[in-house]
Each structure stands twice: as structure tokens, then as C-alpha cells.
Design a protein around this motif. Structure first.
Motif, PDB file in Angstrom:
ATOM      1  N   VAL A  12      -2.705   5.979   0.783  1.00 37.37           N
ATOM      2  CA  VAL A  12      -3.818   5.025   0.885  1.00 37.37           C
ATOM      3  C   VAL A  12      -3.989   4.582   2.339  1.00 37.37           C
ATOM      4  N   LEU A  35       0.825  -1.209   0.000  1.00 42.75           N
ATOM      5  CA  LEU A  35       0.000   0.000   0.000  1.00 42.75           C
ATOM      6  C   LEU A  35       0.861   1.261   0.000  1.00 42.75           C
ATOM      7  N   ASN A  37      -4.108  -1.584  -4.011  1.00 45.73           N
ATOM      8  CA  ASN A  37      -4.372  -0.207  -3.580  1.00 45.73           C
ATOM      9  C   ASN A  37      -5.769   0.243  -3.990  1.00 45.73           C
ATOM     10  N   LEU A  59      -4.265   7.088  -8.134  1.00 44.90           N
ATOM     11  CA  LEU A  59      -3.899   5.719  -8.476  1.00 44.90           C
ATOM     12  C   LEU A  59      -3.428   5.618  -9.922  1.00 44.90           C
TER      13      LEU A  59
END
Length: 702
Positions: free
Chosen positions: A48, A44, A101, A86
Motif C-alpha cells: 500500500v 499500512l 489501508n 485487501l
């Protein structure tokens, strides 16, 4: 208001917040999600993790009536920003980590709004997927216990959410029984169903995270020395044949190209290996297999994930592909390669040839390849090497002279030498005289090549701690580099580190560093880390993790086949069909036994069970059946047959039962606090019913 009053007010507020089953279920779900995120810090991204933590805090605050949940518009805006982030960072972290993620962000956003049944179910399912993602990167026994606990917590949350009329204790008991019932089914499926290969290619990792790389600068191996992570475990069939500490050289890579700073696997070597493979020419190890068949030592390696195909073995070792679930091939430089990268803990089987030598596998090609020398810089070393070549008449004498140089010229073994950016070989040999194993090995290879002696650097691991009489554990800090010198068409091992720090080979890295006043790392446990209790606990945990790796993670297709052959004999398609159908049939029967008897079985509340137990005791004592009589009528019928104490106890049980189930609910407001008050009073009444049931038993015995 005093601090004590404030604390009491906060405790009361928390109890009021969790007063309803659904609020408790959401609370447990948030706790499970928080712990789950804490186990996924590797894949991660930082933002996040922060977003997930904030989402949990917002939802927990929203459990209190005085706080409102964020609006859908706010969450949608966060979702749009998260998608952009992202997309921006996804290409740099790889596809698999990007998906993890993305799923985590979706869960975090949904956590802030979870309220309806559909939202709750979506989060439970997504959390189970994240637990599966956690298993991708960690398969240790401790991870298994942790993730199993998280699954149990999610199941408890679901049971509490749907069991609004049941107590929390009843829901937890139901989940515990469900898990215990599932264990034999899971064990049967694990043992008998086919072991499937990975569904995707694992991402590659840096050498400092997973072990050795095919390119080495002196600082790379020194950085591994700070890591206590397990590299692999070795189990020998015969305890008496475990090599002594000084002979535990776990060979992995031969580095034959040097550009002045970095040693690497030669591109010419790779090209030659490919050409010889196309010609189907047998490797020297394949030829030695028959010659030394009667003098082998069998051992098993349980290798930690490296995301690389190379393996670490005692040299020379033959792969036993009859037992290996992943095929292993040997190369002409006596190194071994798996057919695919080791992406999870995997067991490999080998046969060590202690009396065999490492011969020149490709004739003059290897000699010329390992005489190549960069002439840029390091002039002093080349001049010194030419003097050695003029002074000594053969390769062995020159190699021994270089070894004596390290022994007699005041060299020092250290993990943190000074930087040597310019002419690193000259700086190391004639100025600094301090370095780690890669410094010594690299300098010796360079000097020998300058003297006209073919030589190469070899990397791998040296040593290993004894977990038991026949089990060794090799950790990342055991990473090592040494030299192989071509003498009379055979590669002989020379370890220049042994001339500077001989205890490195016999007692390990930490002892060698202590002799030079250094330590591998500073323990946060202080003196407690050296106590007998801590050492015993550490050994116990290591043994537990080893057993888990050997018997559970090492249970692959080969192990499963061996187990089935021991049970049913030689395997045929018909026998395998019968085994699998039998396993499925047993699972179906067990599930039937678990669920069918409970289909029509009434679920009794604690107060019902107490009342029925009391009636059963009285019917047995007096011989009078209750049948369809009301409780009041039945009390009047049996009163003449009971002592006053017994009749009074039974009357109390009946009156409290009626109070729980038949008293009007108008006295309680239809709010969370009203519901909590009613539940609390019912618990007190049940406790009093239990007390009077004990009194009834005692009086009937008298």
C-alpha cells in the motif's frame, strides 16, 4: 548541452509546471499526502505504501504538459487488484488497520486522476480522515505539530485551488489568519466540552512493541532492553518522598505457572480471582487502605498505550478512583487492573504504602500454587535444591543461600546469552552462568520451589530517570524481573540480578552492561549522542513531551471536573448546563465577530491599496478631493499644488495602475506560460508602485 544548461532547463520546466494556481494546489496536495503516508507506516502494508508513492510520482509527472495522466480503465484495474489484495490480507491485520489501508488505497488511486473540483475535495476530506487515523496510534506533542502542519498544508492547497485570482502569498496569509482565529475556539471547546471515551476498541499488540506480556520467556525482557520507548512517567506530589533508585520497583504481574520454558499468569489464579470477585470479598489492598491511610505517598502515572489492562505501580499502591477516569481494581496478588485496556496515553492516580507488606491474600491456595514444579528435566537443579533444603532450616535461609550462589559462582549479566533449549535451568545455573534478569529470576523461583519454598516470578520495571525533582520517566529498557518468596505468610522481594550486577538497581541498565563490556544499543549519532548539547536537547524534548502528556492528553473527565469545581464551586446539573451553554454562546459570538464584518468588505488588490494610499496622502496635503474624477483629470487638478518630484511620483503610480488593470491582454497567449508571464509582469509593476509611493511620501514631507 552542458550540465548547467540542463539544470537550468529542469528548473524552468518545474516553474512552468507550477505556474497556475490549480497546478500548485495539486502539487501541495501530493506533498501533503506523501508526508501523511510516511507517518502511517505502522498500520499500512508495504504494498500500500509503494502504491501510494507511485501514485504521487505519476500525478506530479502529469502536471507537465508533456505527460498524460493514466486512463480510468487503468486505475479501475488497479482498484480491482487492490480490493482482492485487501480481502486476502485484511483478516490478518485486524478490522481497524484494514479500514486504514482501504482508505489509503482509495486516496492513492484518486491522486492519479485528481483534476476536477470534485476529485480535489474528495482527496482533501479523505486526507483529513487519514490524519485522524494517525492520531489513533500517535498522540505525542511532535505528532500534534506534524499533523497540524499537514492540516495547514491541505488548507493552503484548498485556498490556492479556489483563489485563482489571488496570489499564493495572499492565500497562505488567509489560511494562517484562519488557523490563528480557530485556536481560541478550539481551546474553549477542549476545556469545557465533555471528554468522550474512545469510539472503538483498539487492536492488541505484541509485547515487544508495547511492553510486558503476561507470558515471559527469558529472551522477551532482553528484547525490550533494546527499546528506548517511554513506558510511563511518574509524578510525585512531594519531592522529598520520591523513592531512591534502588527502591523503584514498579510491579505489574505475578507469574506463577512454569511449563519448563515459559512463565505465565496461572489459570488457577485467574479462576480464584474471579470466584472471589463474585463473592465480593475485599482484597488485601482494600483492607490495608484504612490501616495505612496516614502513611501514603500520592503520585500520578501517565501510561503510554499498551493495549493491556495491567498497570505498573510501586508495591503496594492503592488506586485513587476518585481521580481516575478509568476505574482501577486491585487483585489478591496485589497487582492492579484497569477496567479496560489502556489504548491511549492515560493518567492514573495512586497512593503508595511504603510501610505496608505484601501478605498472603488467599491462604493455603497461594502456598500450594507456588510450590508446583515441573519434573520434566532440570534434574541437577532439583538435586541441588534438595541439598539446600536439608542444609538450612527455614525459608529465609534457603533464599539467602540461593542469592549467595549467584554472587559467588562467577555469573555474568548479559543481553545476549547462548541459547539453552534443553534443560534451561540446569544449563543456566551449571554451564552458561550468563543471562538477563528473567534468567536469574526464573532459575531462583525454580530452585526455591524444588527446595519446598513457595516462590513466584514478578515482572515490571525497575528504576527510572529523573526528568525533574519530582518526575521520573521509565522506559522499556527498564523492564525487569525479580522474585517474591513466601516467608511467614508474607511475600518478600528478592532480586538475584542485584547479586550479579548491583549497579543495575542504582545506576540503571546501561551502566550495568558497561561493567560487563556490553552496550544496550549502538547509537547512529556516534560521539555526538554523548555531547552536552545533545543531552540538553534530549532533556528539553522529553520535558516538552511530558508537559504535553500531563496537561493535554491527561486532561480527562476527572481533570475537567476539578477545573470546573475550582471555578464555579460544587457542580450541579444546573451549573453544568449553564457552563456548556455559555461555552457554546461564546463560540457563536466569536464566529460572528470573525465572519460578519467581512461579509461586505471589499477585497482590494495590492495595486488598489497602493493607489488609494497615494490619493489619501495627496488629499491630506492639498485639500483637494478626488471624488469621481478620473485619474488623468485628478492629476491635472493637483499638479499646480505639488512639487515636480511628488507630481511625477503620483503620475508613475497612476500609469502603472492603469497598465495592470486596463492594458489589453492580447499580447499574452491563453496558455499556462502566457498566464505566468502576465502574473510576473504584474508583480514587477506592483513593486515599482511601492517604490514610487515611498518617493511620494518623502517629497510631500519636504
Amino acid at each position: 548541452m552542458s550540465e548547467v544548461s540542463i539544470d537550468m532547463f529542469r528548473i524552468a520546466a518545474i516553474k512552468n509546471t507550477l505556474s497556475t494556481p490549480r497546478a500548485m494546489a495539486v502539487f501541495l496536495l501530493c506533498i501533503a499526502f506523501s508526508f501523511l503516508i510516511s507517518t502511517l507506516t505502522a498500520p499500512l502494508m508495504t504494498w500500500v505504501i509503494v502504491l501510494s508513492g507511485c501514485a504521487v510520482v505519476v500525478r506530479l509527472a502529469g502536471l507537465q504538459p508533456s505527460y498524460n495522466l493514466p486512463t480510468s480503465r487503468t486505475v479501475n484495474l488497479l482498484a480491482i487488484l487492490a480490493v482482492f489484495a485487501l480481502t486476502w490480507f485484511g483478516f490478518s491485520i485486524g478490522l481497524l488497520d484494514s479500514m486504514i489501508n482501504l482508505l489509503t488505497v482509495a486516496c492513492a488511486l484518486k491522486v492519479m486522476l485528481v483534476d476536477e473540483k470534485r476529485d480535489f475535495h474528495l482527496l482533501i476530506c479523505a486526507s483529513l480522515f487519514l490524519i485522524g487515523c494517525g492520531f489513533i496510534s500517535s498522540l505525542s506533542v511532535f505528532a500534534w505539530f506534524g499533523y497540524t502542519a499537514l492540516v495547514a498544508l491541505l488548507l493552503c492547497s484548498t485556498a490556492i485551488y479556489h483563489g485563482a485570482m489571488l496570489s499564493i502569498k495572499t492565500s497562505i496569509t488567509f489560511v494562517a489568519v484562519l488557523i490563528l482565529q480557530s485556536l481560541p475556539i478550539a481551546l474553549l471547546l477542549f476545556l469545557l466540552l465533555p471528554q468522550l471515551p474512545p469510539l472503538w476498541q483498539m487492536p492488541t499488540s505484541k509485547s515487544t512493541e508495547t511492553g510486558l506480556s503476561d507470558t515471559v520467556t527469558p529472551g522477551d525482557i532482553a528484547s525490550l532492553a533494546t527499546s528506548s520507548e517511554l513506558a510511563f512517567s511518574a509524578t510525585f506530589e512531594d519531592t522529598a518522598k520520591v523513592p531512591v533508585a534502588a527502591d523503584r520497583y514498579w510491579r505489574a504481574l505475578t507469574l506463577e505457572h512454569f511449563d519448563g520454558k515459559t512463565w505465565s499468569v496461572s489459570a488457577k489464579r485467574k479462576q480464584a480471582e474471579n470466584q472471589l470477585a463474585v463473592m465480593d470479598k475485599p482484597t488485601p489492598l482494600m483492607v490495608a487502605a484504612n490501616r495505612y491511610a496516614d502513611a501514603t505517598i500520592s503520585y500520578q502515572l501517565i501510561v503510554e498505550p499498551t493495549q493491556q489492562p495491567w498497570l505498573f505501580t510501586l508495591a503496594p499502591s492503592l488506586p485513587d478512583n476518585t481521580l481516575n477516569s478509568i476505574s482501577v481494581k486491585s487483585l489478591f496478588d496485589y497487582t492492579l487492573r484497569a477496567s479496560r485496556p489502556v489504548s491511549s496515553k492515560k493518567a492514573f492516580y495512586f497512593r503508595y504504602l511504603p510501610t505496608a507488606s505484601i501478605s498472603n491474600g488467599i491462604g493455603n491456595f497461594e502456598k500450594q500454587l507456588n510450590l508446583q514444579l515441573s519434573t520434566n528435566g532440570n534434574v541437577k537443579t532439583r538435586e541441588w535444591a534438595q541439598l539446600l533444603a536439608a542444609q538450612y532450616s527455614n525459608e529465609r535461609a534457603i533464599a539467602q543461600a540461593v542469592m549467595r550462589e549467584f554472587s559467588n559462582k562467577g555469573f555474568r549479566y548479559t543481553l545476549s546469552p547462548n541459547a539453552m533449549p534443553t534443560d534451561p535451568i540446569d544449563s543456566f545455573l551449571f554451564e552458561e552462568r550468563a543471562g538477563f534478569c528473567a534468567h536469574y529470576a526464573g532459575a531462583m523461583v525454580y530452585a526455591l520451589r524444588a527446595a519446598g519454598v513457595p516462590a513466584r516470578m514478578v515482572t515490571g520495571y525497575q528504576g527510572g530517570s529523573e526528568l525533574s525533582d519530582n518526575v521520573l520517566q521509565i522506559r522499556q529498557y527498564d523492564a525487569h524481573a525479580w522474585v517474591e518468596v513466601l516467608i511467614e505468610d508474607k511475600w518478600e522481594r528478592y532480586d538475584p540480578t542485584s547479586m550479579v550486577a548491583p549497579s543495575r538497581l542504582t545506576y540503571g541498565l546501561e551502566t550495568a552492561l558497561e561493567e560487563f563490556g556490553e552496550s544496550r544499543e549502538v547509537s547512529i549519532l556516534g560521539e555526538f549522542g554523548n555531547t552536552a548539547l545533545f543531552t540538553t536537547l534530549q532533556t528539553w524534548f522529553q520535558q516538552l513531551d511530558y508537559s504535553w502528556s500531563k496537561w493535554v492528553l491527561g486532561f480527562d473527565n476527572a481533570a475537567q471536573t476539578n477545573m470546573l469545581e475550582d471555578i464555579v464551586g460544587a457542580l450541579t446539573p444546573d451549573k453544568l448546563r449553564i457552563v456548556y451553554l455559555t461555552a457554546i454562546g461564546i463560540v457563536v459570538v466569536v464566529l460572528t465577530l470573525y465572519f460578519l464584518p467581512n461579509r461586505n468588505k471589499p477585497r482590494l488588490s495590492p495595486s488598489h491599496r497602493i493607489l488609494f494610499n497615494a490619493i489619501a496622502l495627496i488629499e491630506k496635503q492639498t485639500g483637494k478631493r478626488r471624488e469621481n474624477k478620473s485619474l488623468v483629470t485628478y492629476q491635472n487638478d493637483i499638479a499646480p499644488c505639488l512639487q515636480l518630484e511628488a507630481a511625477s511620483a503620483f503620475k508613475e503610480i497612476c500609469s502603472r495602475f492603469e497598465k495592470i488593470h486596463y492594458t489589453a491582454q492580447s499580447g499574452y497567449k491563453n496558455t499556462q506560460s502566457g498566464y505566468a508571464s502576465k502574473q510576473s509582469e504584474n508583480k514587477r509593476e506592483v513593486q515599482l508602485m511601492k517604490k514610487h509611493l515611498l518617493l511620494l511620501r518623502k517629497s510631500l514631507r519636504r
